[in-house]
Design a protein around this motif. Structure first.
Motif, mmCIF file in Angstrom:
data_model
loop_
_atom_site.group_PDB
_atom_site.id
_atom_site.type_symbol
_atom_site.label_atom_id
_atom_site.label_comp_id
_atom_site.label_asym_id
_atom_site.label_seq_id
_atom_site.Cartn_x
_atom_site.Cartn_y
_atom_site.Cartn_z
ATOM 1 N N TRP A 67 0.896 -1.192 0.008
ATOM 2 C CA TRP A 67 -0.185 0.007 -0.059
ATOM 3 C C TRP A 67 0.825 1.279 -0.136
ATOM 4 O O TRP A 67 1.517 1.509 0.890
ATOM 5 C CB TRP A 67 -0.817 0.118 1.394
ATOM 6 C CG TRP A 67 -1.913 0.976 1.338
ATOM 7 C CD1 TRP A 67 -1.886 2.360 1.338
ATOM 8 C CD2 TRP A 67 -3.454 0.851 1.078
ATOM 9 N NE1 TRP A 67 -3.040 2.766 1.272
ATOM 10 C CE2 TRP A 67 -4.027 2.014 0.994
ATOM 11 C CE3 TRP A 67 -3.912 -0.336 0.737
ATOM 12 C CZ2 TRP A 67 -5.478 2.250 0.699
ATOM 13 C CZ3 TRP A 67 -5.628 -0.319 0.584
ATOM 14 C CH2 TRP A 67 -6.040 0.836 0.682
ATOM 15 N N TRP A 68 0.583 2.061 -1.086
ATOM 16 C CA TRP A 68 1.237 3.607 -1.177
ATOM 17 C C TRP A 68 0.184 4.360 -1.151
ATOM 18 O O TRP A 68 -0.699 4.462 -2.267
ATOM 19 C CB TRP A 68 2.364 3.525 -2.308
ATOM 20 C CG TRP A 68 3.289 4.660 -1.938
ATOM 21 C CD1 TRP A 68 4.668 4.682 -1.687
ATOM 22 C CD2 TRP A 68 3.155 6.135 -2.293
ATOM 23 N NE1 TRP A 68 5.190 5.986 -1.604
ATOM 24 C CE2 TRP A 68 4.220 6.861 -2.255
ATOM 25 C CE3 TRP A 68 1.980 6.896 -2.861
ATOM 26 C CZ2 TRP A 68 4.256 8.366 -2.273
ATOM 27 C CZ3 TRP A 68 1.836 8.238 -3.082
ATOM 28 C CH2 TRP A 68 3.052 8.976 -2.728
ATOM 29 N N HIS A 73 -5.728 9.978 1.237
ATOM 30 C CA HIS A 73 -6.215 8.941 1.960
ATOM 31 C C HIS A 73 -7.849 8.985 2.304
ATOM 32 O O HIS A 73 -8.481 8.083 2.588
ATOM 33 C CB HIS A 73 -5.358 9.099 3.307
ATOM 34 C CG HIS A 73 -3.913 9.073 3.247
ATOM 35 N ND1 HIS A 73 -3.325 7.951 2.825
ATOM 36 C CD2 HIS A 73 -2.878 9.946 3.893
ATOM 37 C CE1 HIS A 73 -2.159 8.170 2.877
ATOM 38 N NE2 HIS A 73 -1.850 9.125 3.449
ATOM 39 N N LEU A 94 0.243 -7.435 4.739
ATOM 40 C CA LEU A 94 0.240 -6.262 4.461
ATOM 41 C C LEU A 94 1.511 -5.543 4.656
ATOM 42 O O LEU A 94 1.943 -5.395 5.537
ATOM 43 C CB LEU A 94 -0.845 -5.523 5.157
ATOM 44 C CG LEU A 94 -1.185 -3.866 4.992
ATOM 45 C CD1 LEU A 94 -1.806 -3.790 3.575
ATOM 46 C CD2 LEU A 94 -2.168 -3.463 6.017
ATOM 47 N N VAL A 96 3.035 -1.676 4.299
ATOM 48 C CA VAL A 96 2.494 -0.305 4.085
ATOM 49 C C VAL A 96 3.691 0.692 3.943
ATOM 50 O O VAL A 96 4.674 0.323 4.610
ATOM 51 C CB VAL A 96 1.817 0.370 5.546
ATOM 52 C CG1 VAL A 96 1.504 1.495 5.444
ATOM 53 C CG2 VAL A 96 0.620 -0.719 5.767
ATOM 54 N N GLY A 100 1.937 5.887 3.339
ATOM 55 C CA GLY A 100 0.683 5.080 4.017
ATOM 56 C C GLY A 100 0.618 5.035 5.396
ATOM 57 O O GLY A 100 -0.159 4.451 5.913
ATOM 58 N N HIS A 101 1.576 5.646 6.153
ATOM 59 C CA HIS A 101 1.193 5.499 7.614
ATOM 60 C C HIS A 101 0.204 6.291 8.166
ATOM 61 O O HIS A 101 -0.416 6.001 9.039
ATOM 62 C CB HIS A 101 2.677 6.381 8.218
ATOM 63 C CG HIS A 101 2.698 7.634 8.082
ATOM 64 N ND1 HIS A 101 2.110 8.395 8.864
ATOM 65 C CD2 HIS A 101 3.464 8.361 7.037
ATOM 66 C CE1 HIS A 101 2.411 9.625 8.423
ATOM 67 N NE2 HIS A 101 3.048 9.588 7.277
ATOM 68 N N SER A 103 -2.683 6.395 6.220
ATOM 69 C CA SER A 103 -3.896 5.709 5.357
ATOM 70 C C SER A 103 -4.762 5.162 6.441
ATOM 71 O O SER A 103 -4.405 4.844 7.499
ATOM 72 C CB SER A 103 -3.282 4.569 4.437
ATOM 73 O OG SER A 103 -2.841 3.420 5.268
ATOM 74 N N PHE A 106 -3.887 1.629 7.841
ATOM 75 C CA PHE A 106 -2.777 1.349 8.679
ATOM 76 C C PHE A 106 -3.423 2.105 10.112
ATOM 77 O O PHE A 106 -3.043 1.541 11.197
ATOM 78 C CB PHE A 106 -1.725 2.158 8.275
ATOM 79 C CG PHE A 106 -0.553 1.973 9.084
ATOM 80 C CD1 PHE A 106 0.123 0.744 9.063
ATOM 81 C CD2 PHE A 106 0.200 2.897 9.857
ATOM 82 C CE1 PHE A 106 1.283 0.378 9.905
ATOM 83 C CE2 PHE A 106 1.576 2.629 10.555
ATOM 84 C CZ PHE A 106 1.924 1.321 10.576
ATOM 85 N N TYR A 191 5.777 -2.137 8.100
ATOM 86 C CA TYR A 191 5.610 -0.674 7.713
ATOM 87 C C TYR A 191 7.167 -0.567 7.397
ATOM 88 O O TYR A 191 8.168 -0.770 8.317
ATOM 89 C CB TYR A 191 5.133 0.297 8.849
ATOM 90 C CG TYR A 191 5.440 1.601 8.402
ATOM 91 C CD1 TYR A 191 4.544 2.294 7.594
ATOM 92 C CD2 TYR A 191 6.435 2.420 8.925
ATOM 93 C CE1 TYR A 191 4.935 3.427 7.117
ATOM 94 C CE2 TYR A 191 6.901 3.613 8.657
ATOM 95 C CZ TYR A 191 6.023 4.314 7.837
ATOM 96 O OH TYR A 191 6.324 5.346 7.236
#
Length: 242
Positions: A67-68, A73, A94, A96, A100-101, A103, A106, A191
């Motif tokens: 996920w980017w 968001h 997953l 991230v 994406g932190h 998102s 997350f 992450y």
């Protein structure tokens, strides 16, 4: 073969020619490309597709989701977030990346704000390996050095990681927990901090190696999932007398 879905907003690539020049096939395309070269089965999905490209069929056929996100968001459907969360709890991995932190997925899985300090000033970044025995660090030396990256600094408002894999130092003096693992339900989460869109970070072979290692680490284990809810006894329960 591990099936990977690489999700990206694909907004910077449309708005910013600098990003488009670095990633002509999008960040998602660049990541999917090196994964395919390494023998993974990789597909891509982007925000503006129906259901953000994450249909039930796609999610059910995804072992690891990467996920980017950054600009949009808030545009990610809560319904899709709930479906992704459930798949993670059911065992899907997953990964991230970078911004994406922030998102929805997350933050839901972490239960915190996931906020941090940041700066765009061409800082040199040195990602130190904190856990050299971890499979995500396979093939990586003592550190990875990136000559230019966006700075992320502590405090990073996340739960204490199950495992801390990388710690970053930045030229401006900050440090940051850059590689963190978590387990949620039957799924594994990684992450990984690097990857600002205006730098060619995902073309770096060591960064690619970490992501490939993380896919192998995060893939579901081959076993029957636990059964939840009301359960019949395995043994005969002795009748108790008063």
């Amino acid at each position: 073969m591990v099936q990977v879905t690489v999700w990206n907003e694909n907004r910077h690539e449309k708005k910013n020619p600098v990003v488009r020049d670095i990633y002509p096939n999008g960040i998602h395309g660049a990541i999917a490309g090196f994964l395919e070269e390494a023998g993974f089965q990789a597909r891509t999905a982007v925000l503006d597709e129906p259901e953000h490209g994450l249909t039930d069929e796609v999610l059910q056929n995804t072992d690891v989701l990467i996920w980017w996100g950054h600009l949009a968001h808030g545009e990610v459907s809560d319904e899709v977030v709930q479906k992704v969360q459930q798949r993670v709890l059911d065992g899907m991995g997953l990964i991230v990346l970078h911004s994406g932190h922030f998102s929805k997925i997350f933050k839901v899985l972490m239960g915190t704000s996931c906020d941090l300090k940041w700066r765009e000033a061409d800082d040199r970044e040195r990602l130190w390996v904190i856990d050299p025995s971890h499979p995500i660090t396979n093939g990586i030396g003592e550190y990875i050095q990136l000559e230019k990256e966006e700075m992320y600094g502590e405090h990073f408002d996340i739960p204490a990681p199950d495992e801390l894999i990388f710690m970053s130092w930045f030229e401006g003096g900050e440090v940051f927990r850059s590689g963190c693992t978590y387990k949620r339900g039957n799924g594994k989460i990684f992450y990984f901090r690097p990857g600002h869109e205006t730098y060619p970070t995902y073309h770096n072979k060591e960064i690619q190696r970490v992501i490939m290692n993380a896919v192998e680490w995060a893939k579901p284990v081959q076993r029957n999932r636990p059964v939840y809810g009301n359960a019949k006894p395995l043994e005969t329960i002795t009748e108790k007398t008063n």
